[in-house]
Scaffold this motif. Structure first.
Motif, short mmCIF file in Angstrom:
data_model
loop_
_atom_site.label_atom_id
_atom_site.label_comp_id
_atom_site.label_asym_id
_atom_site.label_seq_id
_atom_site.Cartn_x
_atom_site.Cartn_y
_atom_site.Cartn_z
N CYS A 277 8.09 -4.03 -5.47
CA CYS A 277 6.80 -4.81 -5.76
C CYS A 277 6.85 -6.07 -6.22
O CYS A 277 6.27 -7.32 -5.66
CB CYS A 277 5.90 -3.85 -7.04
SG CYS A 277 5.02 -2.52 -6.39
N GLN B 225 4.26 3.69 -3.83
CA GLN B 225 3.73 4.36 -5.07
C GLN B 225 4.62 5.29 -5.56
O GLN B 225 5.71 5.82 -5.15
CB GLN B 225 2.60 5.40 -4.48
CG GLN B 225 1.36 4.70 -3.64
CD GLN B 225 0.50 5.75 -3.11
OE1 GLN B 225 0.69 6.72 -3.18
NE2 GLN B 225 -0.56 4.99 -2.42
N GLY B 226 4.43 5.62 -6.67
CA GLY B 226 5.49 6.33 -7.44
C GLY B 226 6.54 5.50 -8.04
O GLY B 226 6.72 4.17 -8.06
N HIS C 225 0.64 -1.32 0.05
CA HIS C 225 -0.06 -0.14 0.10
C HIS C 225 0.88 1.40 0.06
O HIS C 225 0.56 2.20 -0.47
CB HIS C 225 -0.81 -0.06 1.19
CG HIS C 225 -1.79 0.96 1.19
ND1 HIS C 225 -1.72 2.40 2.18
CD2 HIS C 225 -2.92 1.49 0.70
CE1 HIS C 225 -2.62 3.33 1.96
NE2 HIS C 225 -3.40 2.64 1.15
N SER C 226 1.84 1.07 0.53
CA SER C 226 3.01 2.40 0.57
C SER C 226 3.73 2.38 -0.54
O SER C 226 4.30 3.56 -0.53
CB SER C 226 3.75 2.04 1.96
OG SER C 226 4.61 1.31 1.63
N VAL D 10 10.26 5.11 -3.36
CA VAL D 10 9.59 5.27 -1.76
C VAL D 10 10.89 5.45 -0.90
O VAL D 10 11.97 4.71 -0.87
CB VAL D 10 8.90 4.03 -1.63
CG1 VAL D 10 9.57 2.55 -1.58
CG2 VAL D 10 8.00 4.29 -0.34
N THR E 100 10.56 1.17 -6.44
CA THR E 100 9.25 0.57 -6.20
C THR E 100 8.97 -0.55 -7.09
O THR E 100 8.13 -1.53 -6.69
CB THR E 100 8.15 1.84 -6.39
OG1 THR E 100 8.04 2.41 -7.67
CG2 THR E 100 7.94 2.81 -5.35
#
Length: 196
Positions: A99, A21-22, A18-19, A25, A95
């Motif tokens: 992921c 993004q972009g 969830h954290s 990070v 990120t």
């Protein structure tokens, strides 16, 4: 974040995902996502990052070792909220690689969760808790040097992740086994990597 549940590991991955993004990070944003009071969850999150393929990011094993050392030291000192120096909290991570690491971890995490349950709870409570914390404190300074031997840093991180999982789920047996394994890792790596 709710602790001591059978989905403790998956919840950490959910929060981590969830954290993300972009394109980048920061370490600080990951800490904020889980909450700076959630020491066991933070210990698990960063250990999982270093265990996953995301550890291929240059310097990740070293920065995770620094974080785990600071985190455990503050647990021993009884702090309620994690503090990280700015050079650590401002560190950026890719990120896309995070992921990929999260997705890679899903299957083994779901498998492990099936066996977690409260047992030998005394080992994850003071004063016994200070023993595994001291072992982590002793091993983490050597983790950056383990990058010389491929995957060795990830092996140490996996042991820390297992301990954190035991702490979250009050599974003292898992915490005990992972502590013994973590204590043996530096000696095994030295023997394999540098003997004869």
């Amino acid at each position: 974040m709710a602790e001591n549940t059978t989905r403790a590991l998956s919840e950490v991955l959910d929060y981590l995902e969830h954290s993300v993004q972009g394109q980048k990070v920061t370490i600080g944003s990951l800490v904020e996502e889980l909450g700076p009071h959630s020491f066991a969850s933070l210990m698990l999150m960063f250990a999982l990052i270093s265990t996953s393929p995301a550890s291929s990011i240059p310097g990740v094993t070293a920065i995770v070792a620094v974080i785990e050392f600071i985190l455990v030291a503050q647990m021993i000192l009884g702090r309620d909220c994690l503090w990280l120096p700015s050079f650590v909290s401002c560190k950026n991570l890719s990120t896309s690689k995070l992921c990929k690491g999260i997705n890679w971890l899903r299957k083994p995490v779901h498998f492990v969760e099936r066996f977690l349950k409260p047992r030998l709870v005394f080992f994850v409570k003071p004063p016994w808790l200070y023993l595994p914390l001291a072992v982590i404190l002793a091993v983490t300074p050597f983790m950056p040097f383990m990058e010389v031997i491929p995957t060795s840093g990830s092996i140490a991180s996996a042991a820390i992740a297992c301990f954190a999982a035991g702490l979250l789920t009050r599974d003292g047996l898992l915490a005990m086994i992972s502590t013994l394994f973590l204590a043996a890792v530096p000696f095994v790596i030295w023997h394999v990597g540098f003997s004869g």
